[in-house]
Design a protein around this motif. Structure first.
Motif, PDB file in Angstrom:
ATOM      1  N   GLY A 208      -0.964   9.440  34.594  1.00 30.49           N
ATOM      2  CA  GLY A 208      -1.293   8.735  33.363  1.00 30.49           C
ATOM      3  C   GLY A 208      -1.989   9.627  32.349  1.00 30.49           C
ATOM      4  O   GLY A 208      -1.680   9.595  31.150  1.00 30.49           O
ATOM      5  N   ILE A 209      -2.930  10.429  32.820  1.00 31.66           N
ATOM      6  CA  ILE A 209      -3.622  11.367  31.929  1.00 31.66           C
ATOM      7  C   ILE A 209      -2.620  12.368  31.352  1.00 31.66           C
ATOM      8  O   ILE A 209      -2.673  12.718  30.168  1.00 31.66           O
ATOM      9  CB  ILE A 209      -4.752  12.101  32.680  1.00 31.66           C
ATOM     10  N   ALA A 210      -1.716  12.839  32.208  1.00 31.93           N
ATOM     11  CA  ALA A 210      -0.693  13.801  31.763  1.00 31.93           C
ATOM     12  C   ALA A 210       0.180  13.202  30.663  1.00 31.93           C
ATOM     13  O   ALA A 210       0.477  13.865  29.656  1.00 31.93           O
ATOM     14  CB  ALA A 210       0.167  14.240  32.949  1.00 31.93           C
ATOM     15  N   LEU A 214       0.447  14.476  26.860  1.00 40.00           N
ATOM     16  CA  LEU A 214       1.762  14.830  26.318  1.00 40.00           C
ATOM     17  C   LEU A 214       1.984  14.130  24.981  1.00 40.00           C
ATOM     18  O   LEU A 214       2.513  14.729  24.035  1.00 40.00           O
ATOM     19  CB  LEU A 214       2.862  14.435  27.306  1.00 40.00           C
ATOM     20  N   TYR A 215       1.580  12.877  24.897  1.00 38.22           N
ATOM     21  CA  TYR A 215       1.707  12.133  23.641  1.00 38.22           C
ATOM     22  C   TYR A 215       0.904  12.807  22.530  1.00 38.22           C
ATOM     23  O   TYR A 215       1.389  12.968  21.406  1.00 38.22           O
ATOM     24  CB  TYR A 215       1.231  10.696  23.847  1.00 38.22           C
ATOM     25  N   ARG A 221       2.384  11.138  15.967  1.00 35.40           N
ATOM     26  CA  ARG A 221       2.673  11.500  14.576  1.00 35.40           C
ATOM     27  C   ARG A 221       2.060  12.847  14.213  1.00 35.40           C
ATOM     28  O   ARG A 221       2.569  13.582  13.392  1.00 35.40           O
ATOM     29  CB  ARG A 221       2.116  10.394  13.669  1.00 35.40           C
ATOM     30  N   PHE A 222       0.931  13.169  14.852  1.00 36.16           N
ATOM     31  CA  PHE A 222       0.257  14.446  14.616  1.00 36.16           C
ATOM     32  C   PHE A 222       0.122  15.200  15.933  1.00 36.16           C
ATOM     33  O   PHE A 222      -0.002  14.578  16.989  1.00 36.16           O
ATOM     34  CB  PHE A 222      -1.139  14.224  14.033  1.00 36.16           C
ATOM     35  N   LYS A 223       0.146  16.512  15.868  1.00 39.29           N
ATOM     36  CA  LYS A 223      -0.142  17.312  17.058  1.00 39.29           C
ATOM     37  C   LYS A 223      -1.663  17.405  17.176  1.00 39.29           C
ATOM     38  O   LYS A 223      -2.326  17.987  16.322  1.00 39.29           O
ATOM     39  CB  LYS A 223       0.462  18.711  16.943  1.00 39.29           C
ATOM     40  N   ILE A 224      -2.212  16.845  18.237  1.00 35.82           N
ATOM     41  CA  ILE A 224      -3.666  16.719  18.358  1.00 35.82           C
ATOM     42  C   ILE A 224      -4.167  17.475  19.575  1.00 35.82           C
ATOM     43  O   ILE A 224      -3.653  17.310  20.688  1.00 35.82           O
ATOM     44  CB  ILE A 224      -4.077  15.239  18.447  1.00 35.82           C
ATOM     45  N   ILE A 225      -5.168  18.313  19.357  1.00 35.95           N
ATOM     46  CA  ILE A 225      -5.856  19.026  20.430  1.00 35.95           C
ATOM     47  C   ILE A 225      -7.155  18.280  20.704  1.00 35.95           C
ATOM     48  O   ILE A 225      -7.994  18.148  19.817  1.00 35.95           O
ATOM     49  CB  ILE A 225      -6.166  20.487  20.044  1.00 35.95           C
ATOM     50  N   HIS A 226      -7.339  17.790  21.912  1.00 38.57           N
ATOM     51  CA  HIS A 226      -8.503  16.954  22.222  1.00 38.57           C
ATOM     52  C   HIS A 226      -9.792  17.772  22.261  1.00 38.57           C
ATOM     53  O   HIS A 226     -10.817  17.370  21.723  1.00 38.57           O
ATOM     54  CB  HIS A 226      -8.289  16.239  23.566  1.00 38.57           C
ATOM     55  N   ARG A 227      -9.780  18.892  22.939  1.00 40.06           N
ATOM     56  CA  ARG A 227     -10.891  19.850  23.042  1.00 40.06           C
ATOM     57  C   ARG A 227     -12.058  19.394  23.923  1.00 40.06           C
ATOM     58  O   ARG A 227     -13.014  20.166  24.118  1.00 40.06           O
ATOM     59  CB  ARG A 227     -11.442  20.230  21.663  1.00 40.06           C
ATOM     60  N   ASP A 228     -12.051  18.177  24.434  1.00 37.39           N
ATOM     61  CA  ASP A 228     -13.162  17.761  25.303  1.00 37.39           C
ATOM     62  C   ASP A 228     -12.666  16.840  26.418  1.00 37.39           C
ATOM     63  O   ASP A 228     -13.278  15.822  26.719  1.00 37.39           O
ATOM     64  CB  ASP A 228     -14.246  17.060  24.481  1.00 37.39           C
ATOM     65  N   LEU A 229     -11.553  17.228  27.031  1.00 42.74           N
ATOM     66  CA  LEU A 229     -10.989  16.447  28.128  1.00 42.74           C
ATOM     67  C   LEU A 229     -11.822  16.687  29.386  1.00 42.74           C
ATOM     68  O   LEU A 229     -11.994  17.825  29.819  1.00 42.74           O
ATOM     69  CB  LEU A 229      -9.535  16.863  28.367  1.00 42.74           C
ATOM     70  N   LYS A 230     -12.332  15.603  29.949  1.00 41.07           N
ATOM     71  CA  LYS A 230     -13.154  15.698  31.150  1.00 41.07           C
ATOM     72  C   LYS A 230     -13.199  14.331  31.824  1.00 41.07           C
ATOM     73  O   LYS A 230     -12.747  13.325  31.257  1.00 41.07           O
ATOM     74  CB  LYS A 230     -14.571  16.152  30.796  1.00 41.07           C
ATOM     75  N   ALA A 231     -13.755  14.277  33.022  1.00 44.26           N
ATOM     76  CA  ALA A 231     -13.739  13.040  33.805  1.00 44.26           C
ATOM     77  C   ALA A 231     -14.477  11.900  33.108  1.00 44.26           C
ATOM     78  O   ALA A 231     -14.059  10.747  33.193  1.00 44.26           O
ATOM     79  CB  ALA A 231     -14.342  13.290  35.187  1.00 44.26           C
ATOM     80  N   MET A 367       2.455  20.496  28.505  1.00 44.36           N
ATOM     81  CA  MET A 367       2.312  19.185  29.137  1.00 44.36           C
ATOM     82  C   MET A 367       3.668  18.545  29.437  1.00 44.36           C
ATOM     83  O   MET A 367       3.785  17.765  30.375  1.00 44.36           O
ATOM     84  CB  MET A 367       1.467  18.275  28.261  1.00 44.36           C
ATOM     85  N   SER A 368       4.690  18.882  28.676  1.00 47.69           N
ATOM     86  CA  SER A 368       6.023  18.357  28.996  1.00 47.69           C
ATOM     87  C   SER A 368       6.492  18.896  30.341  1.00 47.69           C
ATOM     88  O   SER A 368       7.085  18.165  31.148  1.00 47.69           O
ATOM     89  CB  SER A 368       7.014  18.719  27.891  1.00 47.69           C
ATOM     90  N   SER A 369       6.218  20.180  30.612  1.00 44.61           N
ATOM     91  CA  SER A 369       6.569  20.755  31.916  1.00 44.61           C
ATOM     92  C   SER A 369       5.719  20.152  33.024  1.00 44.61           C
ATOM     93  O   SER A 369       6.209  19.905  34.131  1.00 44.61           O
ATOM     94  CB  SER A 369       6.377  22.277  31.889  1.00 44.61           C
TER      95      SER A 369
END
Length: 422
Positions: A208-210, A214-215, A221-231, A367-369
């Motif tokens: 689900g996270i993956a 990927l979305y 609509r925009f390519k978004i870099i989260h920069r703070d992915l964590k548990a 993320m697609s891979s």
């Protein structure tokens, strides 16, 4: 003559009375008409004035909201595209105060670097989560603008849903859907609760996270870099479906942009990629690194940073790499998980996690891979190379700076010497 005179006088008197009555009635009607006209003249300008004032006040309020939540590209991300004006429900401050019982401690769900999150219940019974930005945070306003601007445009089952916001003086709040099982870290790293996460649930959370990531990277609509992915930024609903939250640090990329550089490194120790922590370079591959750390944490039930205390030479990444090379990858699985797990799924997840945390960004998969590798048992998977930041702390290093920072908080600055890269 007498009779005629009396008859004429009677008719004359009757006509006179009738004339007086008619004349009086006419005067009364005229007076009423004048009063009505005067009343109408006074009333309608007043109504018009009130309408004009109300309209002006509403327009000023809307302008204030748009000023707060819609802003031009910041200096750090010059290629960011202008976003349309937002249509987002506004919550009254008093409504949120009542919903959270005056932001009581018993309603507190958690705390991050930029504010506290409270559970609330609206009058109609709907449960909400209210993120109240810290008044003392230097980045609080920018974080608020950024989070509203980004998440209101995103629609995916694995992203948390924003319901509205509140702006009143220096109080700025975000209102989210309430998720019953709160954050992943509260269950995953709690020995009393981690047993509720059997392997099928953990694998479902990883997938689900993956999909959510990927979305963000490819399908939104925009390519978004989260920069703070964590548990702690993964929330779980009542069915344990994961939802990525907290977009305060996120950045938008243009379609053909691959990476960006920043002088202000933000993120959480243990999840940051080497190129981001050391050189301020971030891209989709820096998010992939964070995802890889998260995958290994979900498999083992251990924190990447916390693993330092169990092993003085290797952190979780280094330990996983060592076990993989020695053919003992199944020993990484959390001891709270019973034997009803698929060995092939576990090994595939360990391999994906190690591929994502490789030291060189260009070696990491997209993320697609990742989604393809997780969803297919026959997908071709390369052998991982050594991970970044896989060594433990120097025994001579003192417990200062980052070692005293709670890993659940987002930090605003990073000193490179705190991190030991290979």
């Amino acid at each position: 003559m007498s009779a005629d005179t009396e008859s004429g006088d009677g008719s004359h008197n009757t006509a006179k009375v009738v004339g007086i009555i008619v004349g009086g009635a006419a005067l009364i009607l005229l007076a009423l008409a004048i009063c009505f006209l005067l009343w109408k003249k006074r009333k309608f300008p007043c109504m018009l004035e009130r309408e004009t004032v109300h309209r002006g006040s509403l327009e000023r309020s809307q302008d204030l909201l748009m000023t707060e939540v819609v802003f031009s590209s910041n200096r750090e991300q010059s290629s960011e595209r202008k976003i349309d004006d937002l249509e987002l429900p506004l919550f009254d401050f008093n409504t949120l105060t009542m919903a959270t019982k005056n932001f009581s401690e018993e309603n507190k769900l958690g705390q991050g670097g930029f504010g506290v999150v409270y559970k609330g219940r609206l009058m109609e019974g709907q449960e909400i989560a209210v993120k109240r930005l810290s008044k003392n945070s230097g980045q609080g306003v920018e974080e608020f603008k950024n989070e509203v601007k980004l998440i209101v445009k995103l629609q995916h089952r694995n992203l948390v849903r924003l319901l509205g916001c509140s702006i009143q003086m220096d109080e700025k709040m975000l209102v989210y859907e309430y998720l019953e099982n709160r954050s992943l870290d509260g269950i995953l790293f709690d020995k009393a609760k981690s047993s509720s996460l059997d392997w099928p649930r953990r694998f479902s959370i990883i997938c689900g996270i993956a999909r959510g990531l990927l979305y963000l990277h490819h399908d939104s609509r925009f390519k978004i870099i989260h920069r703070d992915l964590k548990a702690s930024n993964i929330l779980l609903d009542k069915e344990m479906n994961p939802k990525i939250s907290d977009f305060g640090m996120a950045r938008i990329f243009s379609t053909n942009q691959t990476e960006a550089n920043t002088m202000r490194v933000v993120g959480t120790y243990g999840y940051m990629s080497p190129e981001y922590a050391m050189d301020g370079i971030f891209s989709v591959k820096s998010d992939v690194f964070s995802f890889g750390v998260l995958v290994l944490e979900i498999i083992t039930g251990k924190k990447n940073r916390g693993f330092y205390y169990a092993n003085a030479e290797l952190n979780l990444l280094g330990h996983a790499w060592k076990q993989w090379n020695e053919g003992n990858a199944l020993e990484l699985i959390d001891s709270s998980i019973d034997n009803s797990y698929s060995s092939s799924e576990v090994l595939r997840c360990v391999q994906v996690g190690l591929l994502c945390v490789q030291e060189r960004a260009e070696d990491r998969p997209t993320m697609s891979s990742v989604v393809l590798m997780l969803s297919s048992e026959t997908a071709s998977m390369p052998q991982p190379k050594n991970p970044g930041f896989c060594l433990g702390r120097n025994p001579m290093e003192t417990d200062s700076s980052s070692s005293k920072q709670d890993e659940t908080f987002t930090v605003n600055q990073v000193t490179v010497t705190m991190l030991n890269a290979r």
